[in-house]
Enzyme design. Structure first.
Site, PDB file in Angstrom:
ATOM      1  N   ASP A  55       5.861 -79.805  10.270  1.00  0.00           N
ATOM      2  CA  ASP A  55       6.806 -80.875  10.595  1.00  0.00           C
ATOM      3  C   ASP A  55       6.859 -81.903   9.476  1.00  0.00           C
ATOM      4  O   ASP A  55       7.687 -82.799   9.505  1.00  0.00           O
ATOM      5  CB  ASP A  55       6.377 -81.570  11.896  1.00  0.00           C
ATOM      6  N   ASP A  70       9.794 -72.830  19.679  1.00  0.00           N
ATOM      7  CA  ASP A  70       8.863 -73.922  19.396  1.00  0.00           C
ATOM      8  C   ASP A  70       7.744 -73.963  20.447  1.00  0.00           C
ATOM      9  O   ASP A  70       7.854 -73.355  21.520  1.00  0.00           O
ATOM     10  CB  ASP A  70       9.665 -75.237  19.420  1.00  0.00           C
TER      11      ASP A  70
HETATM   12  C1  DGJ Z   1       8.692 -79.806  16.830  1.00  0.00           C
HETATM   13  C2  DGJ Z   1       9.295 -79.024  15.709  1.00  0.00           C
HETATM   14  O1  DGJ Z   1       8.336 -78.716  14.755  1.00  0.00           O
HETATM   15  C3  DGJ Z   1      10.459 -79.819  15.124  1.00  0.00           C
HETATM   16  O2  DGJ Z   1      10.973 -79.155  14.004  1.00  0.00           O
HETATM   17  C4  DGJ Z   1      11.489 -79.977  16.192  1.00  0.00           C
HETATM   18  O3  DGJ Z   1      12.003 -78.741  16.548  1.00  0.00           O
HETATM   19  C5  DGJ Z   1      10.868 -80.669  17.393  1.00  0.00           C
HETATM   20  N1  DGJ Z   1       9.678 -80.019  17.842  1.00  0.00           N
HETATM   21  C6  DGJ Z   1      11.852 -80.727  18.527  1.00  0.00           C
HETATM   22  O4  DGJ Z   1      11.304 -81.234  19.667  1.00  0.00           O
END
Ligand code: DGJ
Length: 729
Positions: A549, A479
């Site tokens: 997200d 990430d």
């Molecule tokens: C952002 C990601 O896109 C989410 O899916 C998740 O992993 C969060 N970060 C976790 O902090």
């Protein structure tokens, strides 16, 4: 396909699967762009470039020839300063402070296959007969600057890729201020400019703007390709659409700051270019040193956007994505993020895993919060040691337990970041990007690690490798949750500070290369707050990306539809989540959430240990269905049928390569009273084959399904969907 050189008129003819691309060495060394369109058997360049005398405001580098000006010549890699006033592809500061680069033909090499790009991701050929490459060597004989323009064509695809290598062959240092990956001039401007625009949670929305006099451009200055503008644009001939019209798609294989321009000049010619953003960029080139630009991919389609997308998909599935997972079906995963956020312990995770297995899920992913003392997003990035309060027996015991349940185990990392509240920051406060004496802006309470520095990269990799070797981990989510500010590196002298962002991206690629090579059996999924770095650069290392997200099914229609313009569905992570949706508070039927997520790489992201009996049954059936259609979705051809950007309905379908199987998805966003009858015309089928609509037991000809279409049943209620399979008879 083939690249030939005609010594008579000194032209190069590149043939890709449906297109000819022609350039010519004119006027003793200037490289002119002659043609890029439908294949032409034999080209006569004289017929295209007719000498015309133009006003004195388009000056003549050869005072004896008033018909020749670089300002009116269609060019391949323009520079500024000796008569072309349009946008340059290359800007250099010479040792004497001047910026002229007068590049002329030196030599060329045509070879089979495709070379690698030093330290950069790129498309590749596995066998020499899959691609052909032209290296066109140019030189400024005064400054001794050498530029090699590279062109690769692929045997079975309408694709040409381009990049440049810039070398200082003098004995004094030079500086690169701008080095685009390609530039090209079209002799008209009858195009629409299409690109993918958005922000966090609404990435890659399709935007189409008519091209007119002046400039249309997209860019990122964020240190990442970004949620806002994808490093992609298309030029579409007027009235072209999904299935017809001349379309050129351009995509940069790069994950950092980029820029792309379409400039219409005084004679209505369109100059397009794409590359690293020259904003806040420069690169010192010592004597003997070279600089390689990222690769730009150019796709030409005479059958509209649909064909362009399928070409990108095929290229990226076969010639960009690498490793053990390129050709294998991807597992259906559950991710605990929206189910628990930071609030979990071993028992909760085990319970989730057990329930997931009962539903048919194949992989359990433990997301953020398993390390350091991270109970919220304010601390611990950089401290990659398991949190024994939450997981007292550690990751190995957890992974073993999940494996025993019959699921694979995966883990989340955010390797490029550091929390101020972390042991790592306390020990190395200068390891983040920063400008000494200035305060550091935070995003999500975190700073960006300076991975342009080797010791920083080595440390983080060492920590991650220890974790990966310590437990049965078969998947990693990488990430990245903020963009760069106060960009500066303490390892670089003042004159090199503007190299930081590109050096960061090179460092990122090196880390990804090392990790994926060391752990070839781990499936890597990239993420940047969802789709903030959904680009071909990252896909080269990590074969799938968390698309957004935003897990709301209706929002996802646009996001996935837009993403599919360039990137194949196998690369798109798509999850079914709980309702009301956590991002937009919308309640949609479970069936619709399933159908949308089945348009990509299916996963789940909700508390499956807390479902009703009916929901469990429905999810089991979804998973059973996805397992049936998974080869089609992940390796078939993708067709867009109805656009969510144009109305209340969305449709897409997948067709197997042998055209024997297909699956069609249709979505209706808002219910209408007494609606008109809706028809869905299918695509990509064999017109001479009859297909049975499975479950309806109706058999219709491929020609009828594509030309007359299917009449859809009346749908009541908001946010509804239909999915059906077709089988050839
Ligand atoms: C952002 C990601 O896109 C989410 O899916 C998740 O992993 C969060 N970060 C976790 O902090």
């Amino acid at each position: 396909m083939s690249i030939t050189f005609d010594p008579g008129d000194k032209s190069f003819h590149l043939k890709s699967k449906g297109s000819s691309y022609v350039l010519q060495n004119v006027k003793n060394g200037h490289i002119a762009h002659i043609y890029y369109d439908k294949v032409v058997r034999k080209f006569n360049c004289e017929e295209v470039l007719k000498p015309i005398e133009r006003p004195s405001f388009s000056p003549n580098p050869d005072p004896k020839d008033m018909t020749f000006s670089l300002d009116t010549l269609p060019r391949e890699y323009p520079t500024f300063g000796n008569s072309d006033f349009r946008r340059p592809a290359l800007e250099i500061t010479n040792p004497d402070g001047s910026s002229l680069a007068d590049l002329k033909y030196l030599s060329h090499i045509i070879s089979k296959g495709k070379p690698k790009l030093l330290g950069l991701p790129a498309t590749y050929s596995e066998k020499d007969d899959e691609a052909t490459t032209l290296e066109l060597k140019l030189q400024d004989s005064t400054s001794k600057l050498d530029v090699s323009l590279f062109y690769s064509t692929f045997e079975n695809l309408d694709v040409i890729t381009r990049w440049a290598v810039i070398k200082n062959n003098s004995d004094k240092p030079m500086e690169i201020n701008n080095a685009q990956s390609f530039s090209m001039d079209f002799n008209h401007c009858d195009f629409d400019f299409m690109h993918l625009n958005g922000y966090w949670a609404r990435e890659r929305h399709v935007v189409k703007t008519p091209l007119g006099k002046g400039n249309l451009s997209i860019e990122s200055r964020r240190g990442a390709s970004g949620h806002h503008q994808n490093p992609f644009f298309a030029l579409m001939s007027k009235n072209s659409d999904e299935d017809s019209g001349n379309v050129y798609g351009f995509n940069l294989v790069y994950s950092g700051n980029f820029t792309a321009h379409a400039d219409v000049d005084q004679y209505n010619n369109t100059r397009v270019s794409m590359g690293i953003n020259p904003f806040e960029f420069s690169w010192q080139l010592k004597p003997g040193e070279s600089f390689t630009t990222p690769e730009a991919v150019m796709v030409h389609s005479e059958k509209g956007l649909g064909e362009m997308s399928r070409t990108f998909h095929e290229l990226y599935r076969k010639h960009l994505i690498r490793g053990n997972f390129r050709d294998s079906l991807r597992p259906i995963l559950i991710n605990n993020w929206e189910a628990t956020y930071f609030d979990f312990n071993k028992e909760k995770i085990e319970k989730l895993a057990k329930s997931s297995k009962e539903l048919g899920i194949e992989l359990f992913v433990l997301d953020d919060g398993w390390f350091g003392k991270r109970d919220n997003d304010k601390s611990s990035l950089g401290d990659w040691d398991v949190n024994l309060k939450k997981l007292p027996e550690g990751l190995k015991a957890l992974g073993d337990g999940i494996n025993k349940e019959g699921l694979k185990f995966g883990l989340w990392f955010e390797p490029e970041m550091i929390s101020r509240d972390s042991a790592l920051y306390r020990e190395h406060p200068d390891w983040c990007l920063h400008i000494p004496g200035r305060s550091k802006s935070e995003g999500r309470s975190q700073l960006v690690l300076d991975i342009s520095r080797k010791e920083v990269r080595d440390y983080i990799l060492w920590k991650i490798e220890n974790i990966l070797s310590s437990a049965p981990i078969e998947y990693v989510k990488w990430d990245m949750n903020r963009n760069m500010t106060e960009v500066g590196s303490s390892s670089l002298p003042p004159a090199r500070q503007k190299e930081t962002t590109h050096r960061y991206i090179l460092g990122l690629y090196e880390m990804m290369e090392k990790l994926t090579t060391k752990f070839p059996n781990i499936l890597f999924e990239s993420c940047a707050g969802g789709g903030g770095r959904f680009d071909p650069g990252i896909l080269h290392y990590m074969p799938q990306t968390w698309t957004s997200d935003d897990t709301d099914a209706i929002e996802r229609l646009k996001i996935q539809y837009g993403t599919s313009m360039v990137y194949p569905p196998i690369a798109m992570g798509a999850h079914v989540s709980a309702v009301p949706n956590h991002q937009v508070d919308r309640t949609t039927p479970l069936e619709t959430r399933g159908h949308v997520a089945m348009g990509g790489n299916l996963g789940y992201e909700l508390d499956v240990s807390n479902l009703t009996t009916q929901e469990k049954e429905d999810i089991k059936n979804q998973i059973k269905l996805y397992k049936e259609i998974r080869p089609l979705v992940q390796f078939g051809d993708f067709y867009r049928l109805k656009s969510p950007f144009e109305g209340n309905e969305t449709g897409w379908m997948f067709v197997s390569k042998d055209k024997k199987d297909a699956v069609v998805s249709y979505f209706k966003t808002m219910a209408e009273p007494n609606p008109p009858q809706s028809t869905l015309k299918l695509k990509g089928l064999d017109e001479n084959t009859d297909y049975t609509i499975v479950d309806r037991n109706v058999t219709l000809g491929g020609d009828m399904l594509m030309n007359s279409g299917i009449t859809l049943p009346t749908i009541n209620g908001d946010f509804k969907s239909i999915l059906f399979k077709l089988k050839a008879q």
